[in-house]
Design an enzyme around this catalytic site. Sequence first.
Site, mmCIF file in Angstrom:
data_model
loop_
_atom_site.group_PDB
_atom_site.id
_atom_site.type_symbol
_atom_site.label_atom_id
_atom_site.label_comp_id
_atom_site.label_asym_id
_atom_site.label_seq_id
_atom_site.Cartn_x
_atom_site.Cartn_y
_atom_site.Cartn_z
ATOM 1 N N SER A 48 -14.385 31.877 -7.182
ATOM 2 C CA SER A 48 -13.833 31.076 -8.281
ATOM 3 C C SER A 48 -14.919 30.238 -8.950
ATOM 4 O O SER A 48 -14.706 29.687 -10.035
ATOM 5 C CB SER A 48 -12.719 30.160 -7.772
ATOM 6 O OG SER A 48 -13.124 29.459 -6.606
ATOM 7 N N GLU A 185 -1.761 34.320 -1.885
ATOM 8 C CA GLU A 185 -1.789 33.636 -3.181
ATOM 9 C C GLU A 185 -0.645 34.074 -4.091
ATOM 10 O O GLU A 185 -0.362 35.266 -4.234
ATOM 11 C CB GLU A 185 -3.128 33.900 -3.880
ATOM 12 C CG GLU A 185 -3.264 33.199 -5.220
ATOM 13 C CD GLU A 185 -4.664 33.242 -5.801
ATOM 14 O OE1 GLU A 185 -4.853 32.749 -6.935
ATOM 15 O OE2 GLU A 185 -5.582 33.778 -5.123
#
Length: 290
Positions: A48, A185
């Site tokens: 990320s 997720e």
Amino acid sequence: MIDSKVGILDILQAKKEGRKLVMVTAYDYPFGSMADEAGVDMVLVGDSLAMVVLGLNSTVQVTLEMIIHHIKAVRRGCKRPLVVGDMPFMSYNTGIRDAIINAGRLMKEGGCDAIKLEGGVDFALVVEAIVKAGIPVQGHIGLTPQTAGALGGFKMQGKDAAAARKIIDDAKALEAAGAFSIVVEAVPAPLGRLIAGSVAVPVIGIGAGVDVDGQVLVTHDMVGLFDRFVPKFVKQYTNIRPTIIEAIRTYGDEVRSSAFPTLKYSFGMSDEAQTELRRSLANQDGQVNG
């Protein structure tokens, strides 16, 4: 909270004891040291960083060298938590041998304690091989950002029974392959609870509801440093970006008006030294002009 250095056995024991695990991301020394001081259990050096640190459009642009570089920085400030290094896109997709070599580089060159990779049933053999090579593996299922395009974008996964069952099967495959924990997720909260109940290893949720074994968030999201968008599952515990912008703006105003630096932020020089310096410069000018 575990007082000593967190290990894999500590993570596994937490689920047995019903103790929730706390995980955040970090990409540099300051955030690594702050996560350490805050007492989290695990720190993820995640891909990320592509968006929140490097300003890239997606995680697929992150390279192994980038991850290694950032793990090194985090490791310098992060002593107690378990540090997990993210396997970037195409670093484990091309075969078991490549996966083992690249996972080993994250451990040896970066200095992380474990690695994380995306995928369930389809990557169980890869996970098993990496674990057999002596490298702890954290799985990642549900919404997998590296392949989000194939999943229809950054959307919730496991909406219907068939899709939900597939994610449960992914979790079981990762457990059987030897993963010590699994990140799940963007799935419905009831599915998150079912996944956590279907495996003996800790399930770390990010948008998977409260009934899992722990939570992970991207730190730049939760403190308001990343401004492009805020995912639905992110709670912003503070918003420091406007504060930083205002500080820089005020600094700029003070520089332009000569309000900064004041004597408080300047170094002094004795009158005698100044007089001697002026005399020396005057003599030098006289010699040059003569």
